[in-house]
Design an enzyme around this catalytic site. Structure first.
Site, PDB file in Angstrom:
ATOM      1  N   LYS A  13       0.422  -1.219  -0.272  1.00  0.00           N
ATOM      2  CA  LYS A  13      -0.387   0.019   0.194  1.00  0.00           C
ATOM      3  C   LYS A  13       0.711   1.130  -0.267  1.00  0.00           C
ATOM      4  CE  LYS A  13      -3.434  -2.234   2.537  1.00  0.00           C
ATOM      5  NZ  LYS A  13      -4.313  -2.499   3.677  1.00  0.00           N
ATOM      6  N   GLN A  31      -5.468  -0.921   9.985  1.00  0.00           N
ATOM      7  CA  GLN A  31      -5.478  -2.813   9.091  1.00  0.00           C
ATOM      8  C   GLN A  31      -5.820  -3.787  10.105  1.00  0.00           C
ATOM      9  OE1 GLN A  31      -3.404  -3.038   6.356  1.00  0.00           O
ATOM     10  NE2 GLN A  31      -4.277  -4.743   6.180  1.00  0.00           N
ATOM     11  N   ASP A  69     -11.385   2.800   3.487  1.00  0.00           N
ATOM     12  CA  ASP A  69     -12.191   1.529   3.743  1.00  0.00           C
ATOM     13  C   ASP A  69     -12.945   1.350   3.596  1.00  0.00           C
ATOM     14  OD1 ASP A  69      -9.971  -0.725   3.736  1.00  0.00           O
ATOM     15  OD2 ASP A  69      -9.625  -0.695   5.675  1.00  0.00           O
TER      16      ASP A  69
END
Ligand code: NAD
Length: 297
Positions: free
Chosen positions: A53, A97, A120
């Site tokens: 990422k 995460q 997200d």
């Protein structure tokens, strides 16, 4: 007949090029897209994801930072970190995460993220916006599935779509996105009776289950599009999807491989979400709403 293979790697590359162009425009206007990834603990798979990422975000011209915290961090400390990032105007996207180490409440952490920075797309506010057909930030993997179809000229409106799997990360948001794009959607899950009969009726099959090669070739209607979200590591080290690729290749009209299908799209759509969030923070909309309004009758 052998299906057209939908090259997720190539499609992701073109998404990333678009993102980089929009990021450069925003930067020239004084807003450089900023992404912060919060990584708690030492989970090896998460370490790899986060590294990828970071690299992709840098290549797109973002400012990117990974905040690493020990698994011993308290819930209160983690929430304080999220609040600090919410208040930082140079940060447009916050990604915590998942999974978080045991003892930490992931749901509370996700709820603490400013929905406008929730790249997200997991905050309940964004889940509601997706259901309502409102502007928001929506989950990256299902967005990647839609983008593969769009960029491959595969129509969704009026088509019968079977979504196998009902997770909050993939299946459910994907079904809502397809509905918003006027597909006729059937959601399937572990309690669906006669799953093959459902998928055989579908013009588009989306598999997001996490069971190696569950979907067999004869479950596919000849000419259908098959989008395989599954990533499963076999005992012999091979990576396979939720679809028996070789079998499905002979029946489908178009199919995504694993690896090299949906996988690369997830990061590309994370970058896209971040640039959308940055553009909104700068008071411009850098792209049309991700999902069509979906408010139709
Ligand atoms: P999950 O475990 O949260 O959900 C799996 C879903 O599959 C559940 O809703 C369950 O009802 C359904 N299911 C289980 N067994 C079934 C069966 N026999 N028949 C029909 N449905 C069944 O998983 P998830 O997070 O949605 O992930 C699904 C797969 O997608 C996994 O392989 C995961 O690794 C992969 N994934 C890939 C990406 C990517 O970037 N490509 C991103 C997220 C997840």
């Amino acid at each position: 007949m052998s299906a057209r293979i939908l090259d997720g790697k190539a499609i992701a590359k073109s998404v990333r090029e678009d993102v980089a162009r929009r990021a450069a425009e925003l930067t020239a206007r004084g807003t450089r897209p900023g992404l912060v990834v919060v990584l708690v603990g030492e989970d090896p798979a998460s370490q790899v994801y986060v590294k990828n990422k970071d690299k992709a975000a840098l290549e797109a011209g973002f400012s990117v930072r990974t905040v690493r915290k020990s698994a011993a961090i308290s819930q209160a400390e983690l929430l304080a970190l999220v609040r600090e990032l919410n208040a930082d105007t140079s940060v447009h996207g916050i990604l915590v995460q998942l999974p978080l180490p045991k003892g930490l409440d992931a749901s509370a952490v996700v709820r603490a993220i400013d929905p406008a920075k929730d790249v997200d797309g997991l905050h309940p506010d964004n889940v509601a916006r997706l259901a309502l057909g409102d502007r928001g930030l929506f989950p990256c993997t299902p967005r990647g599935c839609i983008e593969i179809c769009d960029r491959s000229g595969i129509p969704l409106a009026g088509k019968r779509a079977a979504v196998v799997g009902r997770s909050m990360l993939v299946g459910k948001p994907l079904a809502l996105m397809l509905l918003a794009r006027d597909a006729t959607v059937t959601m399937c899950h572990s309690r669906t009776t006669d799953l093959p009969a459902v998928t055989r009726e579908a013009d588009l099959v989306f598999a997001a289950v996490g069971r190696p090669e569950l979907v067999r070739g004869d479950w596919i209607r000849p000419g259908a599009t098959v989008i395989d979200v599954g990533i499963n590591r076999l005992g012999d080290g091979r990576l396979v999807g939720d679809v028996a690729f070789g079998e499905a290749l002979e029946r489908a009209g178009a199919i995504t491989p694993v690896p090299g299908g949906v996988g690369p799209m997830t990061i590309a759509m994370l970058l896209d979400n971040t640039v959308i969030a940055a553009a909104r923070a700068a008071g411009v909309e850098s792209s049309p709403p991700v999902v069509a309004a979906g408010k139709g009758a």
